[in-house]
Design an enzyme around this catalytic site. Sequence first.
Site, short mmCIF file in Angstrom:
data_model
loop_
_atom_site.label_atom_id
_atom_site.label_comp_id
_atom_site.label_asym_id
_atom_site.label_seq_id
_atom_site.Cartn_x
_atom_site.Cartn_y
_atom_site.Cartn_z
CB THR A 275 -0.88 0.05 1.27
OG1 THR A 275 -1.51 -1.21 1.42
CG2 THR A 275 -1.91 1.14 1.20
CG HIS A 391 -5.37 -5.38 4.43
ND1 HIS A 391 -4.82 -6.48 5.01
CD2 HIS A 391 -4.34 -4.65 3.94
CE1 HIS A 391 -3.50 -6.43 4.89
NE2 HIS A 391 -3.19 -5.32 4.24
CG HIS A 454 -1.55 -4.24 -3.56
ND1 HIS A 454 -2.34 -5.22 -3.00
CD2 HIS A 454 -1.26 -3.38 -2.56
CE1 HIS A 454 -2.49 -4.97 -1.72
NE2 HIS A 454 -1.86 -3.85 -1.41
C1 GP9 Z 1 -1.94 -0.90 6.68
C2 GP9 Z 1 -2.02 -1.16 5.22
C3 GP9 Z 1 -1.58 -2.55 4.95
O1 GP9 Z 1 -1.74 0.43 6.98
O2 GP9 Z 1 -1.24 -0.28 4.51
O3 GP9 Z 1 -1.80 -2.84 3.62
P1 GP9 Z 1 -0.73 -3.65 2.78
O4 GP9 Z 1 0.46 -2.77 2.66
O5 GP9 Z 1 -0.44 -4.92 3.51
O6 GP9 Z 1 -1.41 -3.89 1.47
MN MN Z 2 -2.58 -2.63 0.19
#
Ligand code: GP9
Ligand code: MN
Length: 608
Positions: A275, A391, A454
């Site tokens: 992210t 998520h 993503h």
């Molecule tokens: C948590 C979030 C996690 O703040 O950014 O998402 P990720 O990076 O695992 O897709």
């Molecule tokens: Mn993410």
Amino acid sequence: MKERTSQLGLFVFLSLLLKSLYVKYSIMDELNIVGFLTEMAFLALFIITVSSIRNRVSSILLLILNFGYSILCLTTLLYFDYYNTIFTYKSLGEIDQVGEISDSIVALFKLQYIWLFFDFILLCFWPKLKRILPFSQLQLGPKLFGLTIAFLLFFTGTSLFSSSNIINELSKYEQLGIMGYQFSEAATDIQSIFSNNDISAETLEKNRHSPDNGNMRLHGVASDKNLIIIQLESVQNFFINLKINSKEVTPNLNQLLRSSYYFPHFYSQVGKGNTSDAEFITNTSIYPLGGVPMSTAIEGKAVPSLPKMLEENGYHTATFHANSVSFWNRNRLYQSLGFNEYYDKKYFGTHDIVSYGVSDEVMYKKTIEKLADFHRNGKKFYANIIALSSHFPFKLPDSKQPYTVPLPKEYDNSFVGSYIKSVSYADYAFGKFVEDLKRKGLYKDSVIVVYGDHQGLQMKSEQDKQLVHQIFGRKYDSVLDHLNIPLIVKVPSVEKAKKIPTVGSLVDIYPTVANLLGLNISKQIVFGTDLLNTNKNQIGIRFYAPTGTFVNQSYRFSPGKTNDQGEILSLNGRKERTAPNRAIKEEKKIIEYMKLSDQYVKSLPKLK
Ligand code: GP9
Ligand code: MN
């Protein structure tokens, strides 16, 4: 004493070899004999050296080595399951986040991985075991010891050297094994410390693989409008207009599409920082390094960025995310990117939690309060909103289920079903946000950019595979489908929907938005291209796909085992064939281009 440790050394050697082979077979689906010998040589080098120590320390070190290596094997498997690439020691930098991502780790863990630690049960009975094991008298005399070590050093050194220019990470791992791969990464890192990092705008222009056409079409059509960039967690492009049992999964995104530019051939390029890498790329138009989160790579550095450019043009800039700002080192990231302010868990609170923070509904509600404040104070603003509810591992609370698309029975208890439900909820919350923007009079005054950060889909079972086949109706591709995210750009003066076939990726967002807002970025180094002023783009991808992977207007290229091999898959018709020479040449150019981006990252000045 010496005999005892040698016997233990042999036991540890065989057990680690077995583990390495298991990991390699799980990742590569095949075993390559040279790679197998190299892996053996690295293990032997360590174990013979440790076994030669003439006291109890040797046994302790062998046990530590065994345990450490077993953890490395497990980590490599989990890492590959999630990131589709090989674990490196560089990821140890994020070890402090292990607690917070424990849900994800549990979801990735497969029961059969436990056997990696079964030899420790045998070791509990070592005094008995050693009596029945052969080679109790095994000893290497000083000469033989010296010769063996010299041979192993020569063999492993030659393997490291000969694979140093292999571009494809998986092929490199196949040649070197887990341990060798770490040494090879370390050698590359040391080399890069001594390389010259300065790049000039001219060098960049000379190497630019997809320049825009210089027309500046739509330049400034939205000058003086607010900018709202919404990054949706794990949203892939196949959701757009997807219907299940005649019901749209993302009706609100689909609705926005009807009066927006929509780029269906848009891809994620995030590296280890997921992210936060997507946030970084979007705000800088710089390629991620891959194995290191960009928030770590640029810590303490000043980065030319979209928020800084907008601030210079009279905007107030703020970023919003419901998790704590320390996750992914975002506090440092936002400092380097130069946002005027950020809002995180402290602001959003802990009521109505989904995943790592408040639900997207609460997040949008509290965000809009701030946007309305900016507006009331007569400030043009740039808001970067990072949604979170959809998520991995996509465990949506029961209380949110009524807001999601109903799914037929065959989706019950599947990963795919949970993923769809989570994204459907994210779309619901997004829809409420759009309504609120309209209600507050902000919708017509803002350029709204929406994209997925993503991929999120995983096929954990046969049931998942069948569901994916049902949804796609064809073979699911690890790049063209998996890394394909939607990009939607809503410009206030444009009411007609337009589907734009230009290929693009996260690096292209900044130049595209800058053109619409009428910003002059000619003096900035940006690696992306304005997608509204080119119809011939190509984009490099690394990390979730091997380095060298790229997509152009005709096909996706995937590198082969050696640097002069590869295969292509056509965008239209999805026909697969051996890559022609010109594709291999393009691959080399794109790799050079990404290296320029890496050099640029290293050359960035310190924060003042
Ligand atoms: C948590 C979030 C996690 O703040 O950014 O998402 P990720 O990076 O695992 O897709
Ligand atoms: Mn993410």
